[in-house]
Design a protein around this motif. Structure first.
Motif, PDB file in Angstrom:
ATOM      1  N   THR A  14       0.811  -1.255   0.079  1.00  0.00           N
ATOM      2  CA  THR A  14       0.136   0.093   0.007  1.00  0.00           C
ATOM      3  C   THR A  14       0.747   1.304   0.035  1.00  0.00           C
ATOM      4  N   ALA A  15       2.278   1.101   0.189  1.00  0.00           N
ATOM      5  CA  ALA A  15       3.061   2.141   0.025  1.00  0.00           C
ATOM      6  C   ALA A  15       3.336   2.726  -1.169  1.00  0.00           C
ATOM      7  N   LEU A  16       3.038   1.918  -2.196  1.00  0.00           N
ATOM      8  CA  LEU A  16       3.694   2.052  -3.643  1.00  0.00           C
ATOM      9  C   LEU A  16       2.501   2.977  -4.172  1.00  0.00           C
ATOM     10  N   SER A  17       2.972   3.971  -5.182  1.00  0.00           N
ATOM     11  CA  SER A  17       2.056   4.643  -6.184  1.00  0.00           C
ATOM     12  C   SER A  17       2.674   4.350  -7.528  1.00  0.00           C
ATOM     13  N   ALA A  18       1.963   4.179  -8.517  1.00  0.00           N
ATOM     14  CA  ALA A  18       2.553   4.031  -9.719  1.00  0.00           C
ATOM     15  C   ALA A  18       2.933   5.138 -10.544  1.00  0.00           C
ATOM     16  N   LEU A  19       4.071   5.142 -11.174  1.00  0.00           N
ATOM     17  CA  LEU A  19       4.695   6.316 -12.357  1.00  0.00           C
ATOM     18  C   LEU A  19       4.189   5.920 -13.552  1.00  0.00           C
ATOM     19  N   PRO A  20       4.115   7.159 -14.303  1.00  0.00           N
ATOM     20  CA  PRO A  20       3.661   7.087 -15.877  1.00  0.00           C
ATOM     21  C   PRO A  20       4.440   5.857 -16.763  1.00  0.00           C
ATOM     22  N   ASP A  21       5.879   5.696 -16.301  1.00  0.00           N
ATOM     23  CA  ASP A  21       6.692   4.843 -17.173  1.00  0.00           C
ATOM     24  C   ASP A  21       6.689   3.517 -16.615  1.00  0.00           C
ATOM     25  N   GLY A  22       5.681   3.029 -15.717  1.00  0.00           N
ATOM     26  CA  GLY A  22       5.409   1.595 -15.236  1.00  0.00           C
ATOM     27  C   GLY A  22       6.197   1.379 -13.802  1.00  0.00           C
ATOM     28  N   GLY A  23       6.952   2.373 -13.557  1.00  0.00           N
ATOM     29  CA  GLY A  23       7.711   2.343 -12.040  1.00  0.00           C
ATOM     30  C   GLY A  23       6.899   2.583 -10.959  1.00  0.00           C
ATOM     31  N   PHE A  24       7.564   2.622  -9.614  1.00  0.00           N
ATOM     32  CA  PHE A  24       6.771   2.917  -8.577  1.00  0.00           C
ATOM     33  C   PHE A  24       7.642   4.006  -7.779  1.00  0.00           C
ATOM     34  N   GLN A  25       6.733   4.410  -6.853  1.00  0.00           N
ATOM     35  CA  GLN A  25       7.360   5.376  -6.014  1.00  0.00           C
ATOM     36  C   GLN A  25       6.918   5.454  -4.703  1.00  0.00           C
ATOM     37  N   VAL A  26       7.608   5.925  -3.544  1.00  0.00           N
ATOM     38  CA  VAL A  26       6.987   6.084  -2.166  1.00  0.00           C
ATOM     39  C   VAL A  26       7.160   7.491  -1.856  1.00  0.00           C
ATOM     40  N   TRP A  27       6.289   7.661  -0.832  1.00  0.00           N
ATOM     41  CA  TRP A  27       6.174   9.270  -0.260  1.00  0.00           C
ATOM     42  C   TRP A  27       7.034   9.004   1.154  1.00  0.00           C
ATOM     43  N   VAL A  28       8.000   9.829   1.167  1.00  0.00           N
ATOM     44  CA  VAL A  28       9.011   9.792   2.322  1.00  0.00           C
ATOM     45  C   VAL A  28       8.425  10.929   3.153  1.00  0.00           C
ATOM     46  N   PHE A  29       8.142  10.781   4.472  1.00  0.00           N
ATOM     47  CA  PHE A  29       7.749  11.782   5.476  1.00  0.00           C
ATOM     48  C   PHE A  29       8.918  12.438   6.191  1.00  0.00           C
ATOM     49  N   ASN A  30       8.999  13.791   6.384  1.00  0.00           N
ATOM     50  CA  ASN A  30       9.888  14.336   7.005  1.00  0.00           C
ATOM     51  C   ASN A  30       9.114  14.849   8.380  1.00  0.00           C
ATOM     52  N   PRO A  31       9.365  14.249   9.642  1.00  0.00           N
ATOM     53  CA  PRO A  31       8.706  14.544  11.078  1.00  0.00           C
ATOM     54  C   PRO A  31       9.010  15.900  11.309  1.00  0.00           C
ATOM     55  N   ASP A  32      10.083  16.707  10.769  1.00  0.00           N
ATOM     56  CA  ASP A  32      10.416  18.006  11.441  1.00  0.00           C
ATOM     57  C   ASP A  32       9.450  19.093  10.652  1.00  0.00           C
ATOM     58  N   THR A  33       9.265  18.811   9.452  1.00  0.00           N
ATOM     59  CA  THR A  33       8.287  19.828   8.542  1.00  0.00           C
ATOM     60  C   THR A  33       7.065  19.268   8.388  1.00  0.00           C
ATOM     61  N   SER A  34       6.831  17.878   8.655  1.00  0.00           N
ATOM     62  CA  SER A  34       5.487  17.225   8.438  1.00  0.00           C
ATOM     63  C   SER A  34       5.319  17.299   6.806  1.00  0.00           C
ATOM     64  N   GLU A  35       6.204  17.533   5.954  1.00  0.00           N
ATOM     65  CA  GLU A  35       5.992  17.425   4.569  1.00  0.00           C
ATOM     66  C   GLU A  35       6.395  15.856   3.876  1.00  0.00           C
ATOM     67  N   VAL A  36       5.724  15.651   2.884  1.00  0.00           N
ATOM     68  CA  VAL A  36       6.231  14.381   2.093  1.00  0.00           C
ATOM     69  C   VAL A  36       6.636  14.671   0.706  1.00  0.00           C
ATOM     70  N   VAL A  37       7.595  13.941   0.440  1.00  0.00           N
ATOM     71  CA  VAL A  37       8.438  14.059  -0.998  1.00  0.00           C
ATOM     72  C   VAL A  37       8.405  12.458  -1.739  1.00  0.00           C
ATOM     73  N   ALA A  38       7.990  12.778  -2.794  1.00  0.00           N
ATOM     74  CA  ALA A  38       7.955  11.697  -3.527  1.00  0.00           C
ATOM     75  C   ALA A  38       9.464  10.992  -4.111  1.00  0.00           C
ATOM     76  N   ARG A  39       9.838   9.786  -3.859  1.00  0.00           N
ATOM     77  CA  ARG A  39      11.051   9.054  -4.363  1.00  0.00           C
ATOM     78  C   ARG A  39      11.009   7.751  -5.127  1.00  0.00           C
ATOM     79  N   PRO A  40      11.243   7.689  -6.230  1.00  0.00           N
ATOM     80  CA  PRO A  40      11.351   6.663  -7.039  1.00  0.00           C
ATOM     81  C   PRO A  40      11.977   5.313  -6.342  1.00  0.00           C
TER      82      PRO A  40
END
Length: 364
Positions: free
Chosen positions: A285-311
């Protein structure tokens, strides 16, 4: 009267100013999206996996007659061990014996005719064509005799190897067609255990030094039998997308272990010697699909409460978890639910206190 009218006006004005100040102070904070956050755990040095296996014979052959006829004799009972060359079944062979005698007579006639034509040809009476026809007829009768002799031999079945006659497939006196199976013979010189393995473990199980494997039978719970790799069936099962791997049981096992029995197979994987030994497992459930057929996850930064995508680069799915070869490391926090509505730099609030994603994909 004028004084009494001005006092309420001043009071209302003061109340209005206080209410305005109160509204500014009560401005709500930014609303954060709720997401489930988990911490990726480091892989353990030795992973244990268990499978349900099935005992199989080294070879299993369905024996059949290569000619048709009525079954006259079934010499071996089910469950009996037979030596190589032992008679197992026989057809009524009167017709084949008669055909063999006829072929012998016809061959003798063809031989006599050929000798006569050779004599006449030497005297210049018979033509070359007549001699050639006689020679061809003799060769054809020779082939027919070999065929009849072979058919008579095909009317019996002998054990091609020493094994267990596990099943009789027809009853005595049954009329059989050529190629119809009549008995099943199993080679028990080496018993094997078959297990269904996911694709992520195929490379590991083909390298014996990277794991230890043993089998335990329910009726012999106090004994473990070491297994040895034999072969991999390279075609995946259409339903489960797993691969069949065969292991050999050691010699000298108890005689009550037979093909078809189930067995518990335990595999201890040495993570350090495995391909992708530094890989981690995360929930699917942590995976989300990319247009090229790959996958990415969303990494959470506890200091800023922000998420960034990472293949990420994945290897294979096993149940509810997926093996990640690179892109995310142990100790990082990732979003494991609610990833569909995330965007780069979005601030989120953990749904529950951060847990730990175990090496097998379950949250600690």
């Amino acid at each position: 009267m004028k004084t009494l009218f001005l006092l309420p006006t001043a009071t209302v004005l003061a109340a209005t100013l206080l209410a305005a100040c109160s509204d500014v102070a009560a401005t709500p904070e930014e609303t954060l999206r709720t997401a489930r956050i988990e911490t990726v755990a480091a892989p353990t040095g030795l992973a244990r996996r268990e499978f349900v296996g099935r005992v199989e014979a080294r070879y299993t052959v369905d024996l059949a007659f290569q000619v048709s006829g009525r079954l006259a004799e079934f010499a071996i009972a089910e469950g009996q061990m037979v030596e190589e060359g032992t008679l197992i079944a026989r057809l009524e062979d009167q017709d084949y014996e008669r055909a063999l005698r006829e072929a012998r007579v016809q061959l003798q006639q063809a031989r006599t005719h050929l000798e006569r034509q050779q004599t006449l040809h030497e005297r210049g009476i018979a033509s070359d064509a007549a001699l050639e026809d006689a020679r061809t007829a003799f060769e054809l009768r020779s082939v027919a005799l070999d065929t009849m002799r072979q058919n008579l031999a095909y009317a019996t079945i002998e054990a091609p190897f020493t094994g267990l006659l596990s099943r009789r497939l027809v009853d005595n006196f049954t009329t059989l067609s050529a190629g119809q199976p009549v008995a099943r013979l199993q080679d028990l010189s080496e018993l094997r255990v078959a297990i269904a393995v996911p694709e992520s473990l195929i490379g590991t199980l083909e390298a014996p030094g990277s794991y230890a494997i043993s089998a335990r039978f329910p009726f012999l719970a106090d004994r473990d039998f070491p297994l040895e790799f034999r072969e991999l069936i390279a075609e995946a099962d259409a339903a489960s997308q797993t691969y069949k791997v065969m292991f050999a049981l050691p010699p000298g096992i108890p005689g009550n272990i037979l093909p078809g029995m189930t067995v518990n197979v335990r595999v201890q994987l040495d993570q350090e010697n495995m391909p992708g030994g530094d890989a981690v497992r995360i929930p699917v459930t942590a995976l989300s699909a990319l247009p090229d057929g790959g996958f990415q996850v969303w990494v959470f930064n506890p200091d800023t409460s922000e998420v960034v995508a990472r293949p990420v680069r994945t290897s294979g799915v096993e149940g509810s978890s997926v093996l990640v070869l690179d892109g995310v490391q142990a100790g990082e926090q990732i979003v494991t639910a609610g990833v569909s509505g995330l965007s780069e730099g979005m601030r989120v609030r953990p749904m529950v206190p951060s847990g730990a994603v175990a090496h097998n994909g379950a949250a600690r």
